[in-house]
Design a protein around this motif. Structure first.
Motif, short mmCIF file in Angstrom:
data_model
loop_
_atom_site.label_atom_id
_atom_site.label_comp_id
_atom_site.label_asym_id
_atom_site.label_seq_id
_atom_site.Cartn_x
_atom_site.Cartn_y
_atom_site.Cartn_z
N PRO A 15 0.80 -1.23 0.00
CA PRO A 15 0.00 0.00 0.00
C PRO A 15 0.83 1.28 0.00
N GLU A 16 1.97 1.27 0.71
CA GLU A 16 2.80 2.49 0.78
C GLU A 16 3.25 2.93 -0.61
N ARG A 17 3.66 1.96 -1.43
CA ARG A 17 4.13 2.29 -2.78
C ARG A 17 2.99 2.82 -3.64
N ILE A 18 1.82 2.22 -3.51
CA ILE A 18 0.66 2.66 -4.28
C ILE A 18 0.25 4.06 -3.85
N MET A 19 0.17 4.29 -2.54
CA MET A 19 -0.24 5.60 -2.05
C MET A 19 0.78 6.68 -2.43
N ALA A 20 2.06 6.32 -2.51
CA ALA A 20 3.08 7.29 -2.93
C ALA A 20 2.82 7.74 -4.37
N VAL A 21 2.42 6.82 -5.23
CA VAL A 21 2.11 7.18 -6.63
C VAL A 21 0.84 8.03 -6.67
N ILE A 22 -0.19 7.64 -5.92
CA ILE A 22 -1.43 8.41 -5.87
C ILE A 22 -1.15 9.83 -5.38
N ALA A 23 -0.29 9.99 -4.39
CA ALA A 23 -0.02 11.29 -3.78
C ALA A 23 0.92 12.17 -4.59
N ASP A 24 1.59 11.62 -5.59
CA ASP A 24 2.54 12.40 -6.40
C ASP A 24 1.80 13.08 -7.56
N PHE A 25 0.98 14.07 -7.20
CA PHE A 25 0.12 14.72 -8.19
C PHE A 25 0.86 15.37 -9.35
N ALA A 27 3.25 14.41 -10.97
CA ALA A 27 3.67 13.38 -11.95
C ALA A 27 2.49 12.80 -12.74
N TYR A 28 1.25 13.13 -12.38
CA TYR A 28 0.11 12.55 -13.08
C TYR A 28 0.17 12.68 -14.60
N PRO A 29 0.56 13.84 -15.15
CA PRO A 29 0.61 13.93 -16.62
C PRO A 29 1.59 12.94 -17.28
N GLU A 30 2.55 12.41 -16.50
CA GLU A 30 3.50 11.44 -17.04
C GLU A 30 2.87 10.07 -17.26
N TRP A 31 1.83 9.73 -16.49
CA TRP A 31 1.31 8.37 -16.56
C TRP A 31 -0.21 8.27 -16.68
N GLN A 33 -3.08 9.43 -18.76
CA GLN A 33 -3.15 10.06 -20.08
C GLN A 33 -4.11 11.24 -20.19
N ALA A 34 -5.16 11.30 -19.42
CA ALA A 34 -6.14 12.39 -19.55
C ALA A 34 -5.66 13.70 -18.93
N PHE A 35 -4.69 13.63 -18.01
CA PHE A 35 -4.25 14.84 -17.32
C PHE A 35 -3.13 15.54 -18.06
N THR A 36 -3.32 16.84 -18.30
CA THR A 36 -2.26 17.63 -18.92
C THR A 36 -1.52 18.46 -17.88
N LYS A 37 -2.15 18.64 -16.69
CA LYS A 37 -1.51 19.41 -15.62
C LYS A 37 -2.13 19.03 -14.28
N ALA A 38 -1.28 18.95 -13.26
CA ALA A 38 -1.73 18.75 -11.88
C ALA A 38 -0.79 19.54 -10.98
N GLU A 39 -1.35 20.49 -10.24
CA GLU A 39 -0.54 21.37 -9.41
C GLU A 39 -1.06 21.40 -7.98
N VAL A 40 -0.18 21.10 -7.03
CA VAL A 40 -0.55 21.15 -5.62
C VAL A 40 -0.64 22.62 -5.21
#
Length: 145
Positions: A15-25, A27-31, A33-40
């Motif tokens: 779960p820690e690895r999965i949640m780390a990917v979910i929380a890395d907003f 980086a969303y445009p890298e993986w 496909q629908a997101f062109t931008k994500a900014e905290v």
């Protein structure tokens, strides 16, 4: 209140690895496909995002919106709700992680209400497609490391 749709997938990771990917907003445009931008826009004392602005382009559907996030203390759930959006009247969702040995079941729940009316059958089909794509892309990103 809009209906919720729920879908699950098994990921070969803790779960820690999965949640780390979910929380890395950012980086969303890298993986995802629908997101062109994500900014905290705001983060809590632990550095976890509290508000994130997204720009989404999926075929003819384009939207910019901001979500507020709530993270569980045990690190197994994150929930969100719409703060503001152009095409959406409301959005609530959550990822819930259930560890099972070396694998984790990820359950994604989503409810979206658009600003323009959409027949319930089409909305549910769109939600299912969004969730299916999101879960498969998340699984691929996490398992590739």
């Amino acid at each position: 209140m809009a209906d919720e749709s729920t879908q699950s997938i098994v990921v070969d990771a803790p779960p820690e690895r999965i949640m780390a990917v979910i929380a890395d907003f950012p980086a969303y445009p890298e993986w995802a496909q629908a997101f062109t931008k994500a900014e905290v826009l705001a983060a809590d004392a632990d550095g976890r995002a509290e508000q994130v602005a997204f720009t989404l382009e999926s075929g003819p559907f384009k939207d910019s919106y901001t979500l507020a996030y709530q993270w569980s203390a045990d690190g197994l759930t994150v929930a969100w709700s719409l703060v503001k959006g152009q095409m959406q009247r409301s959005q609530t969702g959550r990822y819930a992680l259930a560890p099972d040995g070396d694998r984790t079941t990820v359950t994604y729940t989503l409810s979206v209400q658009l600003a323009v009316p959409m027949i319930g059958l089409f909305r549910r089909k769109a939600e299912k497609m969004i969730m299916d794509t999101a879960l498969k892309e998340l699984k691929r990103r996490v398992e590739r490391g």
